[in-house]
Design a protein around this motif. Structure first.
Motif, short mmCIF file in Angstrom:
data_model
loop_
_atom_site.label_atom_id
_atom_site.label_comp_id
_atom_site.label_asym_id
_atom_site.label_seq_id
_atom_site.Cartn_x
_atom_site.Cartn_y
_atom_site.Cartn_z
N HIS A 13 0.49 -1.16 0.34
CA HIS A 13 0.47 -0.15 0.12
C HIS A 13 1.09 1.59 -0.07
O HIS A 13 1.73 1.41 0.80
CB HIS A 13 -0.71 0.04 1.21
CG HIS A 13 -1.46 0.99 1.34
ND1 HIS A 13 -2.94 1.32 -0.13
CD2 HIS A 13 -1.55 2.25 1.92
CE1 HIS A 13 -3.08 2.33 0.90
NE2 HIS A 13 -2.45 3.19 1.70
N GLY B 252 -2.16 5.67 5.10
CA GLY B 252 -3.35 6.54 4.25
C GLY B 252 -3.72 8.24 4.17
O GLY B 252 -2.89 8.53 4.23
N PHE C 166 -8.51 4.32 3.32
CA PHE C 166 -6.69 4.04 2.02
C PHE C 166 -7.64 4.05 0.28
O PHE C 166 -7.15 3.83 -0.13
CB PHE C 166 -6.13 2.43 2.25
CG PHE C 166 -6.48 1.99 2.20
CD1 PHE C 166 -7.18 1.22 1.71
CD2 PHE C 166 -6.52 1.72 3.95
CE1 PHE C 166 -7.64 -0.25 2.45
CE2 PHE C 166 -6.94 0.26 4.69
CZ PHE C 166 -7.87 -0.51 3.10
#
Length: 418
Positions: free
Chosen positions: A16, A29, A184
């Motif tokens: 991520h 995020g 996210f």
């Protein structure tokens, strides 16, 4: 679509992407993620009234992180919502509050670009009367949408409890545990219901993503490439219950009903991924057999850019095929504007947004009117810790209230943060 999403996630090893600069510590995020909130509340915002009462406490917080790698924050938010017209017999107002305790504990590495840490957030959500703001639009106004969806009456519940591991000098991050996908998925800089717009039409998914509950067990991950292209992926449980997160192990491994997503986008700089951001989100939601919820998939597009540290225009759109989302098609445009970031109160913010939405027939039935929404807000930074937001929404053709062509909604939100 489901096979494409899940195969791509496995291929990417579930990595991520983050929102930080090269010399900043890793932050997972968007604006509502725990580490972002902690950092934002420590950034000087000024205020109409300057006070140093909490300076010793802030110094102790900073020292705790420097010495032990542990940082924490807390806030209390209150909201009241009033509508000009409601369904027969329904209350014309709703009010509620929320206490949040959150933090991170860096346990490996230096806490900077490559490190691992535990991230948590626990809340108490409560209504002040019979009606919580989260259900006010659907139940009282007859508008297919949500205003301030986090302000429910769930009581004590979790939102986050996960491990975050950053690699590659902060360009790669993996997380696993109990996640809030709005941290996210489809992120942009004005998505926070605590700081920005109150209508979900201007937040994550713009009403067209069939989002799972907070504190859903899963993994999320991504990577930011050297050319500033980023990719984000997630797979989480569709049956998570934030009030009983321990049950998530049974539902994740037993029911095998998941929400999966991929975000592919571009940003102008590593440090501006939530500000200068264009991305495409693809998602799939499995059917929930016990709950009778259908499967579905969709795509969302988002563009936003922050000019001169003062104005951020945005264009966002979404499409859903089947599923139980609120809207099947949606388009939102608008901007956020800081009146003067060099003044005593750089935390002041003006927001304007317009949305068109086609109601999801799969969830609400055929033949309903399209809805049009206008929202205006002004956030006034009273002190460094305390902000008030005055909000107005114009709702045209609320789909579940054919007796009313227009509804006017006024809201007031307050947030105090430590």
């Amino acid at each position: 679509m489901k096979k494409v999403c899940q195969a791509s996630l496995l291929l990417l090893a579930l990595v991520h992407c983050q929102v930080w600069a090269e010399d900043e510590p890793p932050r997972f995020g968007g604006p509502d993620s725990v580490e972002r909130v902690i950092d934002a509340d420590r950034t000087p915002r000024g205020g109409f009234v300057e006070t140093e009462i909490l300076d010793p406490f802030k110094g102790w917080q900073t020292g705790l992180e420097e010495d032990h790698g542990f940082s924490f924050g807390a806030d209390y938010s209150a909201l009241t919502v009033h509508a000009s017209d409601v369904l027969d017999g329904a209350d014309d107002s709703a009010s509620g509050g929320m206490l949040r305790l959150y933090g991170r504990w860096n346990l490996t590495g230096d806490g900077q670009a490559s490190s691992g840490g535990l991230v948590y957030k626990i809340e108490h959500r409560h209504a002040y009367g019979d009606t919580a703001p989260s259900g006010f639009y659907l139940g009282n106004v007859g508008y297919v949408g949500l205003t301030e969806p986090p302000f429910s009456d769930q009581g004590t519940r979790w939102t986050n409890l996960y491990w975050r591991q950053s690699l590659n000098n902060g360009r790669t991050t993996l997380v696993g545990g109990f996640l809030d996908v709005t941290d996210f998925v489809d992120v942009y800089g004005l998505a926070s219901p605590w700081l920005h717009f109150m209508n979900l039409a201007f937040s994550t998914g713009s009403g067209s993503i069939d989002l799972p509950n907070d504190a859903s067990l899963g993994v999320a991950a991504g990577h930011l490439f050297d050319n500033n292209v980023f990719i984000i992926g997630s797979v989480v449980d569709r049956n998570g219950d934030p009030t009983e997160i321990g049950d998530g192990f049974d539902t994740f491994f037993g029911d095998n009903e998941y929400f999966s997503s991929i975000d592919i986008g571009y940003t102008s700089a590593h440090s501006r991924i939530a500000l200068d951001n264009v991305h495409l989100t693809l998602w799939h939601a499995d059917a929930r057999e016990e709950a009778g919820a259908p499967s579905g998939w969709g795509a969302n597009f988002s563009w936003s850019r922050y000019y001169n540290d003062q104005i951020m225009p945005f264009v966002r759109a979404g499409y859903t095929n089947d599923s139980g989302s609120l809207l099947e098609k949606t388009v939102s445009v608008g901007f956020g504007y800081r009146p003067d970031p060099t003044t005593q109160a750089p935390g002041d913010l003006i927001g304007v947004g317009f949305n068109w939405g086609e109601v999801n027939e799969n969830a609400f039935g055929p033949g309903l009117d399209d809805q049009y929404t206008l929202e205006l807000f002004y956030r006034w930074q009273f002190t460094q810790q305390l902000a008030f937001t005055l909000d107005y929404q114009y709702l045209q053709d609320p789909a579940l209230n054919p007796e009313e062509d227009t509804v006017h909604v006024w809201s007031l939100r307050a947030r105090f943060a430590l």
